[in-house]
Design a protein around this motif. Structure first.
Motif, PDB file in Angstrom:
ATOM      1  N   SER A   1      -4.748   5.891 -15.189  1.00 57.16           N
ATOM      2  CA  SER A   1      -4.654   4.438 -15.360  1.00 57.16           C
ATOM      3  C   SER A   1      -3.322   3.988 -14.776  1.00 57.16           C
ATOM      4  CB  SER A   1      -4.712   4.048 -16.843  1.00 57.16           C
ATOM      5  OG  SER A   1      -5.916   4.480 -17.425  1.00 57.16           O
TER       6      SER A   1
ATOM      7  N   PRO B   1      -1.669  -0.868 -20.502  1.00 55.54           N
ATOM      8  CA  PRO B   1      -2.720  -1.766 -20.999  1.00 55.54           C
ATOM      9  C   PRO B   1      -4.114  -1.395 -20.494  1.00 55.54           C
ATOM     10  CG  PRO B   1      -0.796  -3.043 -20.397  1.00 55.54           C
ATOM     11  CD  PRO B   1      -0.528  -1.639 -19.937  1.00 55.54           C
ATOM     12  N   ALA B   2      -4.217  -0.939 -19.249  1.00 61.08           N
ATOM     13  CA  ALA B   2      -5.526  -0.523 -18.715  1.00 61.08           C
ATOM     14  C   ALA B   2      -6.025   0.706 -19.460  1.00 61.08           C
ATOM     15  CB  ALA B   2      -5.415  -0.232 -17.220  1.00 61.08           C
TER      16      ALA B   2
ATOM     17  N   GLU C   1      -5.297   1.450 -22.542  1.00 60.79           N
ATOM     18  CA  GLU C   1      -5.679   0.989 -23.878  1.00 60.79           C
ATOM     19  C   GLU C   1      -7.087   0.394 -23.880  1.00 60.79           C
ATOM     20  OE1 GLU C   1      -1.201  -0.168 -25.485  1.00 60.79           O
ATOM     21  OE2 GLU C   1      -2.439  -1.682 -24.506  1.00 60.79           O
ATOM     22  N   LYS C   2      -7.375  -0.439 -22.889  1.00 57.71           N
ATOM     23  CA  LYS C   2      -8.703  -1.053 -22.821  1.00 57.71           C
ATOM     24  C   LYS C   2      -9.784   0.003 -22.707  1.00 57.71           C
ATOM     25  CE  LYS C   2      -7.339  -5.511 -20.830  1.00 57.71           C
ATOM     26  NZ  LYS C   2      -7.361  -6.386 -19.632  1.00 57.71           N
ATOM     27  N   ARG C   3      -9.511   1.057 -21.958  1.00 57.23           N
ATOM     28  CA  ARG C   3     -10.512   2.096 -21.731  1.00 57.23           C
ATOM     29  C   ARG C   3     -10.775   2.922 -22.984  1.00 57.23           C
ATOM     30  NH1 ARG C   3      -8.267   3.734 -15.679  1.00 57.23           N
ATOM     31  NH2 ARG C   3      -9.218   1.966 -14.607  1.00 57.23           N
TER      32      ARG C   3
ATOM     33  N   ALA D   1     -12.675   1.042 -25.573  1.00 53.38           N
ATOM     34  CA  ALA D   1     -14.100   0.942 -25.227  1.00 53.38           C
ATOM     35  C   ALA D   1     -14.803   2.296 -25.284  1.00 53.38           C
ATOM     36  CB  ALA D   1     -14.255   0.341 -23.832  1.00 53.38           C
TER      37      ALA D   1
ATOM     38  N   VAL E   1      -1.869  -7.604 -27.690  1.00 58.38           N
ATOM     39  CA  VAL E   1      -3.223  -7.493 -27.145  1.00 58.38           C
ATOM     40  C   VAL E   1      -3.229  -8.153 -25.788  1.00 58.38           C
ATOM     41  CG1 VAL E   1      -5.643  -8.041 -27.453  1.00 58.38           C
ATOM     42  CG2 VAL E   1      -4.230  -7.519 -29.449  1.00 58.38           C
ATOM     43  N   ASP E   2      -3.550  -7.372 -24.747  1.00 61.39           N
ATOM     44  CA  ASP E   2      -3.558  -7.906 -23.374  1.00 61.39           C
ATOM     45  C   ASP E   2      -4.866  -8.664 -23.138  1.00 61.39           C
ATOM     46  OD1 ASP E   2      -3.415  -8.394 -20.694  1.00 61.39           O
ATOM     47  OD2 ASP E   2      -2.456  -6.485 -20.225  1.00 61.39           O
TER      48      ASP E   2
END
Length: 288
Positions: A77, A81-82, A84-86, A89, A287-288
């Motif tokens: 990543s 933040p990217a 974290e999003k992954r 999910a 939170v992004d």
């Protein structure tokens, strides 16, 4: 043209040839349709630039593949933040993440910690340039401080919480994506100070590290765990854990793991991290 005996001889030869052909063909057909190795992804929190991260992890992953029989694909990543999003999910089968990330990953997806470094604690460090006139935290009032991202645990979350709640410091946060970028920003006088952790500071080139000094350290906590998504079967989780620990017991494996860095691998579970819930870090989580 052939008598009865002749036909029998020819028939036997044909049957023999047929069996040979079948014997040759079946293995090749089986090879074409044999089940391939189990495919798993491994997400890694981007503490370092992607190139350095892959250089550290790829040799380790190859050893784990040989020991587990799994096919393990590293998923990088560019920014925290990217990452974290992954994981929020459930994108990763296995992942290496900071302890606060584990709390979120466990709550949202049920991620299960497997191994961590038992030789040390995770501590945030605030660094300044070695020849900087800054001598105390009070000297940083209203100054610009660099952090890798809002939610890097030791380097940012815990550090910002300490500076605000424990020391009443007012400052401006500048997020520069990686720990290495933090140290460069401070060394190049782009910011007065920056947050990192001891392990990433020690991993910097000597010429960079020698330009910095530690002004402040946070309290310690258990280090980054390697975790598994619950969709990975318990059997495969244990195969992975055992392979990791077996590798760590060899001199070659120890050398590979020190590049992460992880110096003494031990088994871990969620109970090792529950105390972090009492630190009140959620008010500093972005939170992004």
């Amino acid at each position: 043209m052939f008598g009865q005996k002749g036909y029998l001889v020819v028939l036997k030869k044909l049957v023999t040839i047929a069996f040979v052909l079948v014997a040759i063909t079946i293995p090749s057909v089986w090879a074409e349709h044999a089940p391939s190795a189990k495919q798993y992804t491994l997400g890694i929190v981007p503490q370092f630039a992607q190139r350095k991260l892959f250089q550290a992890w790829q040799p380790l992953v190859k050893e784990l593949e040989a020991r587990t029989g799994f096919s393990i694909h590293i998923v990088g990543s560019p920014k925290i933040p990217a990452f974290e999003k992954r994981f929020m999910a459930g994108a990763y089968d296995f992942a290496y993440m900071n302890p606060y990330h584990l709390l979120l990953a466990n709550k949202t997806q049920g991620y299960i910690p497997l191994v961590r470094d038992g030789s040390r604690e995770l501590k945030g460090v605030l660094v300044v340039k070695k020849n900087s006139p800054i001598k105390s935290l009070n000297d940083l009032e209203k100054k610009v401080l660099a952090f890798p991202s809002p939610n890097a645990l030791g380097a940012s979350l815990l550090m910002r919480a300490d500076l605000v709640k424990e020391h009443g410091l007012n400052f401006v946060s500048l997020y520069v994506q990686t720990h290495s970028s933090v140290y460069l920003n401070v060394a190049l006088d782009q910011t007065e100070a920056g947050g990192g952790v001891l392990s990433t500071l020690n991993a910097q080139p000597k010429e960079l590290k020698d330009k910095l000094r530690i002004l402040y350290e946070t309290q310690g906590m258990p280090t980054h765990p390697v975790v598994a998504h619950p969709r990975v079967s318990k059997e495969d989780r244990e195969i992975f854990r055992r392979a990791w620990l077996d590798l760590a017991s060899s001199q070659h494996g120890k050398a590979l793991l020190e590049r992460i860095p992880m110096y003494r691998s031990i088994s871990t579970d969620f109970s090792d991290y529950e105390a972090i819930l009492q630190l009140g870090l959620e008010e500093f989580y972005v939170v992004d």
